[in-house]
Design a protein around this motif. Sequence first.
Motif, mmCIF file in Angstrom:
data_model
loop_
_atom_site.group_PDB
_atom_site.id
_atom_site.type_symbol
_atom_site.label_atom_id
_atom_site.label_comp_id
_atom_site.label_asym_id
_atom_site.label_seq_id
_atom_site.Cartn_x
_atom_site.Cartn_y
_atom_site.Cartn_z
ATOM 1 N N ARG A 1 -27.270 4.359 -35.879
ATOM 2 C CA ARG A 1 -28.184 3.653 -35.563
ATOM 3 C C ARG A 1 -27.790 2.138 -35.180
ATOM 4 N N LYS A 2 -26.518 1.848 -35.385
ATOM 5 C CA LYS A 2 -25.712 0.459 -35.292
ATOM 6 C C LYS A 2 -24.623 0.640 -34.267
ATOM 7 N N ILE A 3 -24.905 -0.515 -33.258
ATOM 8 C CA ILE A 3 -24.188 -0.318 -32.181
ATOM 9 C C ILE A 3 -23.045 -1.819 -32.491
ATOM 10 N N PHE A 4 -21.799 -1.640 -31.864
ATOM 11 C CA PHE A 4 -20.820 -2.508 -32.034
ATOM 12 C C PHE A 4 -20.849 -3.231 -30.452
ATOM 13 N N ILE A 5 -20.638 -4.583 -30.362
ATOM 14 C CA ILE A 5 -20.837 -5.245 -29.050
ATOM 15 C C ILE A 5 -19.529 -5.755 -29.111
ATOM 16 N N GLY A 6 -18.545 -5.645 -28.355
ATOM 17 C CA GLY A 6 -17.563 -6.444 -28.189
ATOM 18 C C GLY A 6 -17.358 -7.276 -26.717
ATOM 19 N N GLY A 7 -16.654 -8.329 -26.833
ATOM 20 C CA GLY A 7 -16.506 -9.156 -25.532
ATOM 21 C C GLY A 7 -17.858 -10.388 -25.381
ATOM 22 N N LEU A 8 -18.602 -10.391 -26.335
ATOM 23 C CA LEU A 8 -19.683 -11.162 -25.999
ATOM 24 C C LEU A 8 -19.376 -12.697 -25.803
ATOM 25 N N PRO A 9 -19.978 -13.482 -24.990
ATOM 26 C CA PRO A 9 -19.802 -14.602 -24.574
ATOM 27 C C PRO A 9 -20.089 -15.726 -25.855
ATOM 28 N N PHE A 10 -19.259 -16.695 -26.091
ATOM 29 C CA PHE A 10 -19.471 -17.380 -27.274
ATOM 30 C C PHE A 10 -20.795 -18.277 -27.220
ATOM 31 N N SER B 1 -25.833 1.961 -25.740
ATOM 32 C CA SER B 1 -24.411 2.051 -25.848
ATOM 33 C C SER B 1 -24.172 2.702 -24.356
ATOM 34 N N ASP B 2 -24.860 3.695 -24.027
ATOM 35 C CA ASP B 2 -24.789 4.312 -22.617
ATOM 36 C C ASP B 2 -24.850 3.691 -21.447
ATOM 37 N N ARG B 3 -25.817 2.581 -21.645
ATOM 38 C CA ARG B 3 -26.137 1.836 -20.504
ATOM 39 C C ARG B 3 -25.464 0.470 -20.397
ATOM 40 N N MET B 4 -25.180 -0.052 -21.410
ATOM 41 C CA MET B 4 -24.374 -1.581 -21.541
ATOM 42 C C MET B 4 -23.025 -1.465 -21.453
ATOM 43 N N HIS B 5 -22.448 -0.171 -21.863
ATOM 44 C CA HIS B 5 -20.819 -0.199 -22.207
ATOM 45 C C HIS B 5 -20.168 -0.557 -20.560
ATOM 46 N N GLY B 6 -19.338 -1.491 -20.933
ATOM 47 C CA GLY B 6 -18.523 -1.850 -19.418
ATOM 48 C C GLY B 6 -19.325 -2.649 -18.370
ATOM 49 N N ARG B 7 -20.448 -3.031 -18.807
ATOM 50 C CA ARG B 7 -21.253 -4.022 -17.975
ATOM 51 C C ARG B 7 -20.856 -5.368 -18.102
ATOM 52 N N GLU B 8 -21.172 -6.264 -17.018
ATOM 53 C CA GLU B 8 -21.089 -7.796 -17.180
ATOM 54 C C GLU B 8 -22.140 -8.063 -17.870
ATOM 55 N N TYR B 9 -21.981 -8.852 -18.713
ATOM 56 C CA TYR B 9 -22.960 -9.449 -19.658
ATOM 57 C C TYR B 9 -22.644 -11.052 -19.746
ATOM 58 N N ASN B 10 -23.638 -11.900 -19.249
ATOM 59 C CA ASN B 10 -23.452 -13.339 -19.055
ATOM 60 C C ASN B 10 -21.997 -13.884 -18.756
ATOM 61 N N GLY B 11 -21.373 -13.036 -17.759
ATOM 62 C CA GLY B 11 -20.125 -13.258 -17.321
ATOM 63 C C GLY B 11 -18.701 -12.622 -17.790
ATOM 64 N N ARG B 12 -19.202 -11.815 -18.871
ATOM 65 C CA ARG B 12 -18.115 -11.078 -19.305
ATOM 66 C C ARG B 12 -18.537 -9.652 -19.351
ATOM 67 N N GLU B 13 -17.364 -8.800 -19.271
ATOM 68 C CA GLU B 13 -17.538 -7.234 -19.407
ATOM 69 C C GLU B 13 -17.424 -7.020 -21.067
ATOM 70 N N ILE B 14 -18.541 -6.310 -21.274
ATOM 71 C CA ILE B 14 -18.651 -6.052 -22.751
ATOM 72 C C ILE B 14 -18.313 -4.606 -23.095
#
Length: 108
Positions: A9-18, A67-80
């Motif tokens: 049930r938990k996802i890891f999100i890397g590359g988040l904007p600060f 995870s399926d829909r957001m992985h590798g997407r641009e999120y607020n200017g950064r690829e996550i």
Amino acid sequence: MSRDDADGRKIFIGGLPFSADEGIIRDDFGKFGDIEDVYLPRDRESNKLRGFGFVTYRDARDAQDASDRMHGREYNGREITVNIAKPRGPDRGPRGGGGDRYGGGDRY
């Protein structure tokens, strides 16, 4: 091992904007399902976000969808990077100390 880590049930999100905060993450990732918890680790010294976080959903299917829909997407200017979080095993405790600069402790 906590229930949150063990059942997908938990996802890891890397590359988040600060500039991200809990409210933004809840808004943006809440479209995939009901969120129970958002954890955004901060640096101990500067108290700034470390650029990654965890979101725990009520249902594992929602976590997988996010995870399926957001992985590798641009999120607020950064690829996550978005993945189902893996549980921390007994051998994955805090990192640190020991060894030489090449990572070995007893090389000679």
